[in-house]
Scaffold this motif. Structure first.
Motif, PDB file in Angstrom:
ATOM      1  N   LEU A  96      16.520 -39.877 -20.627  1.00 10.86           N
ATOM      2  CA  LEU A  96      15.591 -38.936 -20.010  1.00 10.86           C
ATOM      3  C   LEU A  96      15.558 -37.654 -20.848  1.00 10.86           C
ATOM      4  O   LEU A  96      16.610 -37.104 -21.178  1.00 10.86           O
ATOM      5  CB  LEU A  96      16.058 -38.631 -18.590  1.00 10.86           C
ATOM      6  CG  LEU A  96      15.005 -38.198 -17.564  1.00 10.86           C
ATOM      7  CD1 LEU A  96      13.974 -39.294 -17.398  1.00 10.86           C
ATOM      8  CD2 LEU A  96      15.684 -37.884 -16.248  1.00 10.86           C
ATOM      9  N   TYR A 113       8.581 -38.118 -18.042  1.00  9.52           N
ATOM     10  CA  TYR A 113       8.534 -39.573 -18.237  1.00  9.52           C
ATOM     11  C   TYR A 113       7.857 -39.918 -19.569  1.00  9.52           C
ATOM     12  O   TYR A 113       8.371 -40.729 -20.349  1.00  9.52           O
ATOM     13  CB  TYR A 113       7.787 -40.222 -17.079  1.00  9.52           C
ATOM     14  CG  TYR A 113       7.693 -41.732 -17.173  1.00  9.52           C
ATOM     15  CD1 TYR A 113       8.803 -42.536 -16.905  1.00  9.52           C
ATOM     16  CD2 TYR A 113       6.506 -42.346 -17.523  1.00  9.52           C
ATOM     17  CE1 TYR A 113       8.724 -43.914 -16.997  1.00  9.52           C
ATOM     18  CE2 TYR A 113       6.419 -43.737 -17.620  1.00  9.52           C
ATOM     19  CZ  TYR A 113       7.527 -44.511 -17.345  1.00  9.52           C
ATOM     20  OH  TYR A 113       7.445 -45.878 -17.445  1.00  9.52           O
ATOM     21  N   SER A 151      10.041 -38.782 -22.558  1.00 10.68           N
ATOM     22  CA  SER A 151      11.229 -39.631 -22.684  1.00 10.68           C
ATOM     23  C   SER A 151      10.888 -40.928 -23.401  1.00 10.68           C
ATOM     24  O   SER A 151      11.600 -41.372 -24.316  1.00 10.68           O
ATOM     25  CB  SER A 151      11.813 -39.935 -21.302  1.00 10.68           C
ATOM     26  OG  SER A 151      12.154 -38.750 -20.617  1.00 10.68           O
ATOM     27  N   ALA A 196      10.811 -45.063 -11.862  1.00 10.53           N
ATOM     28  CA  ALA A 196      11.671 -44.291 -12.762  1.00 10.53           C
ATOM     29  C   ALA A 196      11.914 -42.879 -12.268  1.00 10.53           C
ATOM     30  O   ALA A 196      12.974 -42.297 -12.503  1.00 10.53           O
ATOM     31  CB  ALA A 196      11.056 -44.251 -14.159  1.00 10.53           C
ATOM     32  N   HIS A 226      19.961 -35.405 -17.049  1.00 14.51           N
ATOM     33  CA  HIS A 226      20.707 -36.370 -16.245  1.00 14.51           C
ATOM     34  C   HIS A 226      19.734 -37.174 -15.382  1.00 14.51           C
ATOM     35  O   HIS A 226      18.734 -36.656 -14.896  1.00 14.51           O
ATOM     36  CB  HIS A 226      21.709 -35.636 -15.353  1.00 14.51           C
ATOM     37  CG  HIS A 226      22.776 -36.517 -14.775  1.00 14.51           C
ATOM     38  ND1 HIS A 226      22.556 -37.327 -13.686  1.00 14.51           N
ATOM     39  CD2 HIS A 226      24.068 -36.714 -15.154  1.00 14.51           C
ATOM     40  CE1 HIS A 226      23.665 -37.985 -13.405  1.00 14.51           C
ATOM     41  NE2 HIS A 226      24.600 -37.633 -14.275  1.00 14.51           N
ATOM     42  N   ARG A 227      20.034 -38.453 -15.201  1.00 12.05           N
ATOM     43  CA  ARG A 227      19.143 -39.322 -14.417  1.00 12.05           C
ATOM     44  C   ARG A 227      18.978 -38.836 -12.977  1.00 12.05           C
ATOM     45  O   ARG A 227      17.958 -39.094 -12.342  1.00 12.05           O
ATOM     46  CB  ARG A 227      19.700 -40.755 -14.401  1.00 12.05           C
ATOM     47  CG  ARG A 227      19.413 -41.532 -15.683  1.00 12.05           C
ATOM     48  CD  ARG A 227      17.985 -42.021 -15.710  1.00 12.05           C
ATOM     49  NE  ARG A 227      17.616 -42.556 -17.013  1.00 12.05           N
ATOM     50  CZ  ARG A 227      16.405 -43.002 -17.300  1.00 12.05           C
ATOM     51  NH1 ARG A 227      15.459 -42.978 -16.380  1.00 12.05           N
ATOM     52  NH2 ARG A 227      16.127 -43.445 -18.513  1.00 12.05           N
ATOM     53  N   ASP A 228      19.978 -38.127 -12.459  1.00 18.05           N
ATOM     54  CA  ASP A 228      19.889 -37.647 -11.076  1.00 18.05           C
ATOM     55  C   ASP A 228      18.953 -36.452 -10.929  1.00 18.05           C
ATOM     56  O   ASP A 228      18.758 -35.953  -9.812  1.00 18.05           O
ATOM     57  CB  ASP A 228      21.280 -37.281 -10.554  1.00 18.05           C
ATOM     58  CG  ASP A 228      22.139 -38.511 -10.279  1.00 18.05           C
ATOM     59  OD1 ASP A 228      21.567 -39.627 -10.240  1.00 18.05           O
ATOM     60  OD2 ASP A 228      23.359 -38.366 -10.121  1.00 18.05           O
TER      61      ASP A 228
END
Length: 301
Positions: A35, A89, A92, A120, A202-204
């Motif tokens: 990301l 998105y 990335s 996503a 971070h994905r979170d």
């Protein structure tokens, strides 16, 4: 974890770039990408933190006065912090394509499926999710930037949109469900990706629901960098966050975020003198940084 042969074949094909053909858009269909967020919008408050249409013109200037930016909304309002998910998105996927030297990364037009995007970015795939995406695209297209901030070594002295244009392809049988989405990034953002002026998120990040939570995480990620912490006054933080809240209200919101402790990678500490500390949740890294700082203080004395 067992990976199916079909999935392995797809990923191997991606890495080699054999499935890519020369076309007038970048196909955002990659797995296993990191990301990414562009550094400029992580530092500069381009996006509205409001949950209601923000029709005001936003102006920002760096403390040294050398960099400035004006953000002008359309009648739909300024693009919001949640609208930015579309750009994150797209950036990335495009960065992953640049890393893998795919031939279609020269294109500013990026094509993806709405379903993949909604999954996503931790959104529902209901009709509301598709409608929200379309609204985000409209606000991104309508928001205009005027700036002297360069990206990728190029300075664009003109007004331009966060995205140049967008289009959605849907079937006649289900017009509300988007089969494909195509977004054309501004040259300003496209230059930033190719110059690798991006940082890993971070994905979170997509699990954060409050716009200010997302903005504070971005600032921590951008300004802490390899350091373990950053300290900043509440008023300057409010300016960097792009908040229009009063000082009292902003203090309350920051305190709520501090208590909730939902930010990935970082924590917030607000003291009684309105000094804010953003610091890493990595205890080993934090202790090392504090020890090095203590050593420098001893040496200086």
């Amino acid at each position: 974890m067992v990976i199916s042969k079909k999935r392995r074949d797809i990923e191997n094909c991606e890495l080699s770039g054999q499935h890519r053909r020369r076309q007038d858009f970048f196909l955002a269909d990659l797995f296993g990408y990191a990301l990414k967020g562009d550094m400029t919008s992580m530092e500069v408050p381009l996006f509205s933190l409001s949950t209601k249409p923000d029709l005001s013109i936003w102006k920002w200037e760096s403390q040294d006065g050398k960099r400035c930016i004006t953000v002008t909304p359309s009648v739909l309002g300024r693009a919001t912090q949640h609208d930015k998910d579309v750009l994150i998105y797209a950036i990335s996927q495009l960065t992953a394509g640049v890393d893998r030297s795919f031939p279609d990364v020269a294109n500013r037009a990026i094509r993806f499926t709405a379903y993949d995007y909604l999954l996503a970015t931790n959104r529902g795939v209901s009709g509301r999710g598709y409608a929200n995406l379309k609204e985000s695209l409209a606000r991104l297209r309508g928001t205009t930037l005027t700036t002297n901030i360069s990206t990728g070594g190029f300075q664009i002295d003109e007004g331009f949109g966060l995205i140049d244009k967008w289009r959605v392809v849907a079937s006649k049988e289900c017009p509300s469900r988007m089969d494909a989405v195509e977004v054309t990034l501004s040259a300003w953002l496209h230059n930033a990706v190719h110059a690798f002026e991006v940082l890993t998120l971070h994905r979170d990040y997509f699990k954060l629901r409050k716009p200010l939570e997302r903005r504070l995480y971005e600032l921590a990620r951008k300004h802490c960098g390899r350091q373990a912490m950053m300290k900043i006054g509440l008023d300057l933080l409010r300016q960097k966050a792009g908040s229009r809240a009063s000082r009292k209200e902003f203090r309350r919101m920051v305190r709520e975020i501090m208590v909730a402790d939902n930010l990935p990678e970082y924590r917030i500490l607000l003291d009684h003198e309105d000094k804010v500390t953003l610091y890493t949740k990595d205890s080993t890294r934090l202790v090392r940084s504090l020890s090095e700082h203590a050593s420098l203080c001893v040496d200086a004395s």
